[in-house]
Design a protein around this motif. Structure first.
Motif, mmCIF file in Angstrom:
data_model
loop_
_atom_site.group_PDB
_atom_site.id
_atom_site.type_symbol
_atom_site.label_atom_id
_atom_site.label_comp_id
_atom_site.label_asym_id
_atom_site.label_seq_id
_atom_site.Cartn_x
_atom_site.Cartn_y
_atom_site.Cartn_z
ATOM 1 N N PHE A 5 -14.910 -4.344 -5.517
ATOM 2 C CA PHE A 5 -13.799 -3.616 -6.133
ATOM 3 C C PHE A 5 -13.227 -4.457 -7.254
ATOM 4 C CE2 PHE A 5 -9.248 -2.348 -6.156
ATOM 5 C CZ PHE A 5 -9.421 -1.041 -6.562
ATOM 6 N N GLU A 6 -13.151 -3.877 -8.435
ATOM 7 C CA GLU A 6 -12.661 -4.590 -9.624
ATOM 8 C C GLU A 6 -11.238 -4.198 -10.001
ATOM 9 O OE1 GLU A 6 -14.402 -6.926 -11.314
ATOM 10 O OE2 GLU A 6 -16.030 -6.749 -9.859
ATOM 11 N N GLY A 7 -10.647 -3.265 -9.290
ATOM 12 C CA GLY A 7 -9.311 -2.787 -9.632
ATOM 13 C C GLY A 7 -9.378 -1.359 -10.138
ATOM 14 N N LEU A 8 -8.228 -0.684 -10.111
ATOM 15 C CA LEU A 8 -8.161 0.703 -10.543
ATOM 16 C C LEU A 8 -8.262 0.815 -12.064
ATOM 17 C CD1 LEU A 8 -5.191 1.912 -8.334
ATOM 18 C CD2 LEU A 8 -7.575 2.513 -8.052
ATOM 19 N N THR A 9 -9.016 1.797 -12.529
ATOM 20 C CA THR A 9 -9.047 2.091 -13.958
ATOM 21 C C THR A 9 -7.783 2.881 -14.301
ATOM 22 O OG1 THR A 9 -10.178 4.193 -13.681
ATOM 23 C CG2 THR A 9 -11.576 2.227 -13.939
ATOM 24 N N ASP A 10 -7.505 3.055 -15.579
ATOM 25 C CA ASP A 10 -6.330 3.817 -15.993
ATOM 26 C C ASP A 10 -6.394 5.257 -15.485
ATOM 27 O OD1 ASP A 10 -5.213 1.646 -17.290
ATOM 28 O OD2 ASP A 10 -6.087 2.164 -19.227
ATOM 29 N N LEU A 11 -7.561 5.845 -15.515
ATOM 30 C CA LEU A 11 -7.732 7.215 -15.042
ATOM 31 C C LEU A 11 -7.479 7.311 -13.531
ATOM 32 C CD1 LEU A 11 -8.501 10.122 -15.710
ATOM 33 C CD2 LEU A 11 -10.884 9.481 -15.350
ATOM 34 N N GLU A 12 -7.997 6.363 -12.774
ATOM 35 C CA GLU A 12 -7.766 6.350 -11.329
ATOM 36 C C GLU A 12 -6.294 6.129 -11.010
ATOM 37 O OE1 GLU A 12 -12.078 4.580 -9.900
ATOM 38 O OE2 GLU A 12 -10.473 3.201 -10.483
ATOM 39 N N TRP A 13 -5.643 5.245 -11.765
ATOM 40 C CA TRP A 13 -4.223 4.970 -11.524
ATOM 41 C C TRP A 13 -3.387 6.217 -11.763
ATOM 42 C CZ3 TRP A 13 -0.731 2.858 -8.930
ATOM 43 C CH2 TRP A 13 0.591 2.812 -9.366
ATOM 44 N N LYS A 14 -3.750 7.044 -12.729
ATOM 45 C CA LYS A 14 -2.999 8.271 -12.998
ATOM 46 C C LYS A 14 -3.002 9.206 -11.794
ATOM 47 C CE LYS A 14 -2.930 8.507 -17.964
ATOM 48 N NZ LYS A 14 -1.544 8.120 -18.022
ATOM 49 N N LEU A 15 -4.044 9.154 -10.975
ATOM 50 C CA LEU A 15 -4.087 9.974 -9.765
ATOM 51 C C LEU A 15 -3.047 9.532 -8.738
ATOM 52 C CD1 LEU A 15 -7.951 10.180 -9.269
ATOM 53 C CD2 LEU A 15 -6.454 11.985 -10.136
ATOM 54 N N PHE A 16 -2.764 8.240 -8.690
ATOM 55 C CA PHE A 16 -1.821 7.685 -7.703
ATOM 56 C C PHE A 16 -0.408 7.527 -8.242
ATOM 57 C CE2 PHE A 16 -5.900 6.032 -6.167
ATOM 58 C CZ PHE A 16 -5.824 6.399 -4.841
ATOM 59 N N GLU A 17 -0.253 7.499 -9.532
ATOM 60 C CA GLU A 17 1.013 7.151 -10.174
ATOM 61 C C GLU A 17 2.190 7.991 -9.689
ATOM 62 O OE1 GLU A 17 1.929 5.845 -14.699
ATOM 63 O OE2 GLU A 17 0.768 7.666 -14.410
ATOM 64 N N ASP A 18 1.981 9.283 -9.495
ATOM 65 C CA ASP A 18 3.077 10.175 -9.111
ATOM 66 C C ASP A 18 3.517 9.996 -7.661
ATOM 67 O OD1 ASP A 18 2.997 11.248 -11.649
ATOM 68 O OD2 ASP A 18 1.616 12.853 -11.087
ATOM 69 N N ILE A 19 2.714 9.355 -6.850
ATOM 70 C CA ILE A 19 3.048 9.157 -5.441
ATOM 71 C C ILE A 19 4.161 8.126 -5.272
ATOM 72 C CG2 ILE A 19 2.145 8.334 -3.225
ATOM 73 C CD1 ILE A 19 -0.586 9.382 -4.122
ATOM 74 N N PHE A 20 4.169 7.130 -6.133
ATOM 75 C CA PHE A 20 5.109 6.020 -6.006
ATOM 76 C C PHE A 20 6.435 6.335 -6.693
ATOM 77 C CE2 PHE A 20 0.906 4.129 -5.692
ATOM 78 C CZ PHE A 20 1.049 3.403 -4.523
ATOM 79 N N VAL A 39 -0.090 -3.926 -6.434
ATOM 80 C CA VAL A 39 -0.067 -3.916 -4.969
ATOM 81 C C VAL A 39 -1.169 -2.995 -4.438
ATOM 82 C CG1 VAL A 39 1.297 -3.303 -2.937
ATOM 83 C CG2 VAL A 39 2.383 -4.485 -4.852
ATOM 84 N N LEU A 40 -1.319 -1.813 -5.044
ATOM 85 C CA LEU A 40 -2.365 -0.889 -4.617
ATOM 86 C C LEU A 40 -3.743 -1.491 -4.852
ATOM 87 C CD1 LEU A 40 -3.045 1.856 -3.438
ATOM 88 C CD2 LEU A 40 -2.963 2.794 -5.750
ATOM 89 N N ASN A 41 -3.934 -2.157 -5.991
ATOM 90 C CA ASN A 41 -5.204 -2.850 -6.252
ATOM 91 C C ASN A 41 -5.514 -3.843 -5.133
ATOM 92 O OD1 ASN A 41 -6.103 -1.684 -8.630
ATOM 93 N ND2 ASN A 41 -5.112 -3.186 -9.928
ATOM 94 N N SER A 42 -4.519 -4.608 -4.756
ATOM 95 C CA SER A 42 -4.717 -5.633 -3.724
ATOM 96 C C SER A 42 -5.039 -5.020 -2.369
ATOM 97 C CB SER A 42 -3.477 -6.522 -3.620
ATOM 98 O OG SER A 42 -3.235 -7.160 -4.845
ATOM 99 N N LEU A 43 -4.315 -3.952 -1.996
ATOM 100 C CA LEU A 43 -4.573 -3.295 -0.715
ATOM 101 C C LEU A 43 -5.961 -2.660 -0.686
ATOM 102 C CD1 LEU A 43 -1.115 -1.638 -0.062
ATOM 103 C CD2 LEU A 43 -2.056 -3.680 1.013
ATOM 104 N N LEU A 44 -6.345 -2.015 -1.769
ATOM 105 C CA LEU A 44 -7.682 -1.419 -1.832
ATOM 106 C C LEU A 44 -8.761 -2.492 -1.797
ATOM 107 C CD1 LEU A 44 -7.105 1.443 -4.411
ATOM 108 C CD2 LEU A 44 -7.533 1.672 -1.962
ATOM 109 N N TYR A 45 -8.492 -3.628 -2.422
ATOM 110 C CA TYR A 45 -9.456 -4.731 -2.399
ATOM 111 C C TYR A 45 -9.698 -5.195 -0.963
ATOM 112 C CZ TYR A 45 -11.782 -9.073 -3.653
ATOM 113 O OH TYR A 45 -12.708 -10.083 -3.774
#
Length: 73
Positions: A5-20, A39-45
């Motif tokens: 896992f290399e971290g969320l891309t900008d497109l992937e982050w847009k899917l989660f952004e509204d949740i927080f 934090v989400l990057n770290s948890l997914l990692y």
């Protein structure tokens, strides 16, 4: 088997952004707030690679292990 896992891309982050909730402007005392994306990057990692908390990568797209672990009960 552990993944990679290399971290969320900008497109992937847009899917989660509204949740927080909105990022807090400033906390009074203590450690500065870690951005939710880091934090989400770290948890997914942790979930994808199966590594230990102490083996989280350091750098620009990752939250510290203490910031990430504080959220998980």
């Amino acid at each position: 088997m552990a993944g990679r896992f290399e971290g969320l891309t900008d497109l992937e982050w847009k899917l989660f952004e509204d949740i927080f909730p909105e990022e807090p402007s400033k906390r009074g005392k203590g450690m500065p707030h870690a951005p939710y994306r880091y934090v989400l990057n770290s948890l997914l990692y942790i979930l994808i690679t199966g590594c230990r908390w102490c083996d989280l990568p350091h750098g620009g797209t990752w939250a510290s292990k203490s910031s990430s672990r504080r959220i998980v009960p």
